[in-house]
Design a protein around this motif. Structure first.
Motif, PDB file in Angstrom:
ATOM      1  N   GLN A   1     -46.945  13.170  51.520  1.00 54.18           N
ATOM      2  CA  GLN A   1     -46.641  12.399  52.721  1.00 54.18           C
ATOM      3  C   GLN A   1     -47.331  11.043  52.722  1.00 54.18           C
ATOM      4  O   GLN A   1     -46.784  10.051  53.201  1.00 54.18           O
ATOM      5  CB  GLN A   1     -47.036  13.196  53.964  1.00 54.18           C
TER       6      GLN A   1
ATOM      7  N   ASP B   1     -37.569  11.604  49.711  1.00 52.23           N
ATOM      8  CA  ASP B   1     -36.981  11.255  50.999  1.00 52.23           C
ATOM      9  C   ASP B   1     -37.504  12.265  52.027  1.00 52.23           C
ATOM     10  O   ASP B   1     -36.966  13.365  52.178  1.00 52.23           O
ATOM     11  CB  ASP B   1     -35.456  11.318  50.910  1.00 52.23           C
ATOM     12  N   LEU B   2     -38.558  11.893  52.731  1.00 56.39           N
ATOM     13  CA  LEU B   2     -39.230  12.826  53.632  1.00 56.39           C
ATOM     14  C   LEU B   2     -38.427  13.107  54.900  1.00 56.39           C
ATOM     15  O   LEU B   2     -38.727  14.065  55.614  1.00 56.39           O
ATOM     16  CB  LEU B   2     -40.620  12.291  53.996  1.00 56.39           C
TER      17      LEU B   2
ATOM     18  N   HIS C   1     -38.549  18.020  53.868  1.00 55.58           N
ATOM     19  CA  HIS C   1     -39.775  18.129  54.645  1.00 55.58           C
ATOM     20  C   HIS C   1     -40.073  19.590  54.951  1.00 55.58           C
ATOM     21  O   HIS C   1     -39.185  20.443  54.949  1.00 55.58           O
ATOM     22  CB  HIS C   1     -39.683  17.322  55.947  1.00 55.58           C
TER      23      HIS C   1
ATOM     24  N   SER D   1     -43.870   8.690  49.424  1.00 58.10           N
ATOM     25  CA  SER D   1     -42.677   8.398  50.218  1.00 58.10           C
ATOM     26  C   SER D   1     -41.994   7.170  49.628  1.00 58.10           C
ATOM     27  O   SER D   1     -42.643   6.319  49.000  1.00 58.10           O
ATOM     28  CB  SER D   1     -43.049   8.126  51.674  1.00 58.10           C
TER      29      SER D   1
END
Length: 361
Positions: A339, A178-179, A183, A343
């Motif tokens: 990324q 869960d970016l 992050h 994702s």
């Protein structure tokens, strides 16, 4: 399109990586217009007629799948999450249990555990055929009647195909992060090189005890985040009893707090006896940690040359990997790959493509 997700009865009572995988895949499929219902394996009151597909998880629990496969008559998609618990007879730190698991072998050992859960924990086995067929034949039957397999990596499918030649059509759908929550932040890049984090439920397979033994009385400040698994409170207590003053334990944390911990630490370690992915390692890498991870399983498909691999039963190997990871700069190429490829949005798109292939057959 409407899809029924089925998984183990203890999915929410004993949450794990499969819980995250199901919930995140369902949420992001719904953003793509797919209606998804998550139901547990012990739910007997399902109107299958309203669904186009049945998607099940955890092939190592075939008793949870057989009943719904045969009753629903829907096209079946399987995310196998094919752990090889047999490779981790070492996880049975009790000598008698270790001896028994080695004698039984992988599939008979899993059969015994599944039946044990049914007897001792009231996790019902709904298909009588599982009792008759056993673990290996039940898995083979599911794979033979499966429209599509969605392994988390190419290596996972190779392992499954090696053990079950009947395994057929597949599409790799990777695990993800869960970016929005996990992050990298530039302001947290300067971290203390002595900080090491391990985020995992306490159980012998996760091998926290050997990490403690490898890093005890060193200059590293080691934090373990996770509660004990239901059957492994004794293991948790042994870990705490052997831990030196440079080791601390956090048994509960929210997802926001976990993300903050990832950003505070230089190294994340998961020295498990086996991992198909190591979701917490992906999360930690996305937040800026260098990764130390087991060399057992499918981890190299995810981390390539941008992680530091250790041998689970070799304390010096664990220590050396942590030392190397702590001294190295952060691998931003791994962040870029996460990324682009890992994702949940990407995972949902690949899952939907697989569904369309099945329904177009």
């Amino acid at each position: 399109m409407k899809v029924l997700f089925i998984s183990r009865a203890s999915l929410y009572k004993v949450p794990g990586g499969d819980t995250i995988q199901m919930e995140q895949t369902a949420a992001h499929l719904q953003r793509l217009g797919v209606r998804v219902d998550i139901r547990l394996a012990d739910d007997l009151n399902i109107d299958y007629a309203q669904y186009d597909l049945l998607h099940t998880f955890n092939i190592i629990r075939p008793s949870d799948i057989l009943f719904h496969l045969q009753k629903s008559r829907l096209p079946l998609v399987v995310s196998p999450i094919y752990l090889e618990y047999g490779t981790a007879s070492n996880e049975a730190y009790n000598p008698m249990l270790k001896w028994l698991m080695n004698r039984l072998g992988n599939h008979r050992g899993e059969y015994l555990k599944n039946v044990g859960r049914a007897v001792l924990k009231n996790e019902h086995i709904r298909s009588w055929k599982y009792y008759y067929w056993g673990q290996h034949k039940s898995i083979a039957y599911i794979l033979d009647h499966c429209a599509m397999l969605l392994p988390n990596s190419e290596n996972e499918f190779k392992r499954l195909k090696r053990d079950f030649p009947v395994a057929g059509d597949y599409s790799v759908v990777p695990n993800a992060v869960d970016l929005e929550l996990f992050h990298f932040e530039e302001t947290t890049r300067d971290r203390n090189n002595t900080t090491v984090l391990c985020a995992a439920r306490f159980e012998p397979r996760k091998n926290q005890l050997n990490v403690i033994r490898a890093l005890n009385h060193t200059d590293f400040e080691v934090t373990f985040v996770g509660a004990p698994a239901p059957n492994h409170h004794q293991y948790y207590q042994q870990c705490k009893a052997e831990a030196a003053d440079n080791i601390r334990f956090i048994d509960f944390t929210t997802q926001d707090q976990l993300a903050a911990l990832y950003r505070e630490h230089k190294v994340h370690i998961l020295a498990s006896w086996f991992e198909t992915t190591g979701l917490s390692s992906l999360e930690a890498a996305a937040c800026g940690c260098n990764i130390v991870i087991t060399d057992c399983g499918d981890t190299k498909d995810y981390f390539g040359t941008e992680a530091y691999y250790c041998i689970p039963d070799n304390l010096q190997s664990i220590a050396n990997a942590v030392i190397a990871a702590a001294a190295a700069p952060y691998h931003k190429t791994l962040l870029q790959r996460i990324q682009q490829q890992y994702s949940w949005q990407h995972t949902a798109k690949e899952t939907l493509i697989a569904y369309q292939r099945v329904l177009n057959k």
